[in-house]
Write a protein that holds these residues in place. Structure first.
Motif, short mmCIF file in Angstrom:
data_model
loop_
_atom_site.label_atom_id
_atom_site.label_comp_id
_atom_site.label_asym_id
_atom_site.label_seq_id
_atom_site.Cartn_x
_atom_site.Cartn_y
_atom_site.Cartn_z
N LYS A 113 51.17 -93.35 133.61
CA LYS A 113 50.27 -94.50 133.78
C LYS A 113 51.02 -95.82 133.71
CE LYS A 113 45.94 -92.38 132.37
NZ LYS A 113 44.77 -92.44 131.45
N ARG A 114 52.04 -95.87 132.86
CA ARG A 114 52.82 -97.11 132.78
C ARG A 114 53.51 -97.40 134.11
NH1 ARG A 114 57.76 -99.42 131.53
NH2 ARG A 114 57.54 -101.34 130.32
N GLY A 115 54.11 -96.36 134.69
CA GLY A 115 54.76 -96.51 135.98
C GLY A 115 53.78 -96.90 137.07
N MET A 116 52.57 -96.33 137.01
CA MET A 116 51.53 -96.68 137.98
C MET A 116 51.16 -98.15 137.86
SD MET A 116 49.23 -93.23 137.42
CE MET A 116 47.74 -93.85 138.23
N CYS A 117 51.02 -98.62 136.60
CA CYS A 117 50.69 -100.04 136.37
C CYS A 117 51.75 -100.96 136.96
CB CYS A 117 50.58 -100.31 134.88
SG CYS A 117 48.95 -100.00 134.18
N ILE A 118 53.01 -100.63 136.68
CA ILE A 118 54.11 -101.49 137.13
C ILE A 118 54.16 -101.54 138.66
CG2 ILE A 118 56.63 -101.68 137.22
CD1 ILE A 118 56.62 -100.62 134.29
N ALA A 119 53.96 -100.37 139.30
CA ALA A 119 53.99 -100.34 140.77
C ALA A 119 52.88 -101.20 141.36
CB ALA A 119 53.88 -98.89 141.25
N ILE B 157 44.05 -106.73 142.07
CA ILE B 157 44.96 -105.68 141.60
C ILE B 157 45.22 -105.82 140.11
CG2 ILE B 157 47.33 -104.82 141.73
CD1 ILE B 157 47.20 -105.40 144.76
N TYR B 158 45.48 -107.04 139.66
CA TYR B 158 45.74 -107.26 138.23
C TYR B 158 44.52 -106.89 137.39
CZ TYR B 158 49.68 -110.05 139.99
OH TYR B 158 50.81 -110.48 140.64
N GLU B 159 43.34 -107.21 137.92
CA GLU B 159 42.10 -106.88 137.22
C GLU B 159 41.94 -105.36 137.10
OE1 GLU B 159 37.97 -109.39 137.32
OE2 GLU B 159 38.62 -108.46 139.20
N GLU B 160 42.38 -104.65 138.13
CA GLU B 160 42.29 -103.18 138.16
C GLU B 160 43.20 -102.54 137.11
OE1 GLU B 160 44.71 -100.07 140.85
OE2 GLU B 160 43.71 -101.68 141.96
N ILE B 161 44.39 -103.10 136.91
CA ILE B 161 45.38 -102.40 136.07
C ILE B 161 45.40 -102.89 134.62
CG2 ILE B 161 46.88 -101.79 137.98
CD1 ILE B 161 48.70 -104.13 137.23
N ILE B 162 44.73 -104.01 134.32
CA ILE B 162 44.78 -104.53 132.95
C ILE B 162 44.16 -103.54 131.98
CG2 ILE B 162 42.61 -105.85 133.16
CD1 ILE B 162 45.68 -107.10 131.26
N LYS B 163 43.11 -102.83 132.40
CA LYS B 163 42.46 -101.85 131.52
C LYS B 163 43.38 -100.67 131.27
CE LYS B 163 38.24 -99.16 130.82
NZ LYS B 163 38.97 -98.01 130.28
N MET B 164 44.11 -100.26 132.32
CA MET B 164 45.03 -99.14 132.17
C MET B 164 46.11 -99.48 131.16
SD MET B 164 47.25 -97.07 135.07
CE MET B 164 45.88 -97.02 136.21
N ALA B 165 46.64 -100.70 131.24
CA ALA B 165 47.68 -101.12 130.30
C ALA B 165 47.12 -101.15 128.88
CB ALA B 165 48.21 -102.49 130.68
N SER B 166 45.86 -101.59 128.74
CA SER B 166 45.22 -101.61 127.43
C SER B 166 45.00 -100.21 126.89
CB SER B 166 43.88 -102.35 127.54
OG SER B 166 43.22 -102.36 126.30
N ASP B 167 44.60 -99.29 127.77
CA ASP B 167 44.33 -97.90 127.36
C ASP B 167 45.57 -97.21 126.83
OD1 ASP B 167 41.68 -98.16 128.03
OD2 ASP B 167 41.85 -97.14 129.97
N LEU C 196 53.25 -105.03 128.48
CA LEU C 196 52.81 -104.92 129.86
C LEU C 196 51.48 -105.65 130.04
CD1 LEU C 196 53.18 -103.75 132.70
CD2 LEU C 196 52.14 -101.63 131.89
N GLU C 197 50.60 -105.49 129.07
CA GLU C 197 49.30 -106.16 129.12
C GLU C 197 49.48 -107.68 129.17
OE1 GLU C 197 45.06 -105.79 126.67
OE2 GLU C 197 46.92 -105.06 125.77
N CYS C 198 50.38 -108.21 128.34
CA CYS C 198 50.67 -109.66 128.35
C CYS C 198 51.19 -110.11 129.71
CB CYS C 198 51.70 -110.00 127.28
SG CYS C 198 51.12 -109.83 125.59
N THR C 199 52.09 -109.31 130.29
CA THR C 199 52.67 -109.66 131.59
C THR C 199 51.59 -109.72 132.66
OG1 THR C 199 54.72 -108.55 130.94
CG2 THR C 199 54.43 -109.02 133.28
N ILE C 200 50.68 -108.75 132.63
CA ILE C 200 49.58 -108.74 133.61
C ILE C 200 48.68 -109.96 133.41
CG2 ILE C 200 47.56 -107.47 134.45
CD1 ILE C 200 49.06 -104.87 133.54
N GLN C 201 48.39 -110.30 132.14
CA GLN C 201 47.57 -111.49 131.87
C GLN C 201 48.23 -112.76 132.41
OE1 GLN C 201 47.30 -110.69 127.63
NE2 GLN C 201 45.09 -110.41 127.75
N MET C 202 49.55 -112.87 132.24
CA MET C 202 50.26 -114.03 132.81
C MET C 202 50.14 -114.04 134.32
SD MET C 202 51.58 -115.92 130.40
CE MET C 202 52.85 -116.86 131.24
N ASN C 203 50.26 -112.86 134.94
CA ASN C 203 50.14 -112.78 136.40
C ASN C 203 48.72 -113.13 136.86
OD1 ASN C 203 52.81 -112.10 136.78
ND2 ASN C 203 52.45 -109.90 136.83
#
Length: 279
Positions: free
Chosen positions: A201-207, A227-237, A243-250
């Motif tokens: 899942k981490r690799g999926m988020c990064i991709a 896309i960021y909205e889609e993966i933020i929950k995965m990073a949280s899970d 990774l979650e912080c990076t997505i929030q910045m993006n």
């Protein structure tokens, strides 16, 4: 000797205890020399090279790999060891920006290898050509890498190499002039599919995050935000707070690109707050 060698791997793994690893390696090397076990001796030099490599002691690592090459290159499985060790030496040379020397080592690895070691040599050549900004050559090498992994004997290793080659292709397309956004997205998607197959899942988020970044670069901020909205929950899970912080910045970057400045500010503040609390 072999028991000590395998025990050293336990200490080397994730840098658990480098001093104990070296102690076991030295003891194992002494035993192999006393019994004239050339195969074991050569493998120990590879392991000692890895020990130095982990610590960025490049010259010592290179010397050990070269010593191993002299010994193992003459064994029945010498072709395997030549390919593996030349890849290792090439990586050290490439790290030190000795690109032409590195390419020679990778080319040597190609001569002696098959399956995943050949794919690794193609991947390494692609990385070197990309650093030299010889982008067409880099594309050729990454493409050859992906062609070679298909149908290989080691599915897991081949999938991981395929992912790295796909990322290499995507990054190369982004660095070319003019930038080739569509091809970059296609290859980041390929890396996503590999991670999905591996259930990482981490690799999926990064991709997916990389794909979002490409959309931002192309000023497609709405698509990026989705896309960021889609993966933020995965990073949280998976509780990967960095990774979650990076997505929030993006997400903040995408909102700023959309000129929704209040929302952008909120995402930046959330990222900082998340980082301060959890990192």
């Amino acid at each position: 000797g072999y028991k000590l060698m395998f025990l050293s791997d336990c200490y080397l793994f994730n840098n658990v205890d480098l001093n104990k690893a070296k102690e076991k390696l030295d003891s194992s090397l002494k035993m192999f020399k006393q019994t004239n076990n050339k195969n074991g001796e050569g493998q120990i030099f590879v392991k000692i090279g890895n020990y130095y490599n982990i610590q960025d002691r490049d010259e010592e690592a290179k010397n050990c790999y070269e010593e191993a090459l002299k010994i193992l290159g003459e064994m029945n499985d010498g072709a395997y060891w030549k390919a593996a060790i030349n890849n290792n030496i090439g990586n050290i040379l490439s790290k030190n920006e000795k690109y032409e020397d590195a390419k020679e080592k990778y080319s040597e690895a190609l001569k002696d290898s098959n399956d995943y070691l050949k794919s690794e040599a193609f991947l390494n050549l692609g990385n070197v050509y990309r650093r030299q900004e010889k982008f067409e050559d880099a594309l050729d090498m990454y493409g050859a890498c992906i062609d070679n992994v298909e149908g290989g004997k080691y599915p897991l290793v081949n999938l991981l190499i395929e992912r790295m080659a796909a990322i290499g292709l995507a990054n190369t397309y982004l660095e070319m002039k003019p930038t080739r956004f569509t091809e970059a997205i296609h290859n980041y998607t390929r890396s996503y599919n590999v991670m999905k197959e591996l259930r990482n899942k981490r690799g999926m988020c990064i991709a997916r995050m990389n794909i979002g970044t490409v959309h931002c670069m192309h000023r497609e901020f709405k698509e990026a935000f989705e896309i960021y909205e889609e993966i933020i929950k995965m990073a949280s899970d998976i509780e990967d707070r960095l990774l979650e912080c990076t997505i929030q910045m993006n997400m903040g970057n995408a909102k700023r690109g959309m000129k929704e400045y209040n929302d952008a500010k909120k995402y930046y503040e959330d990222a900082i707050d998340n980082y301060n609390k959890n990192i």
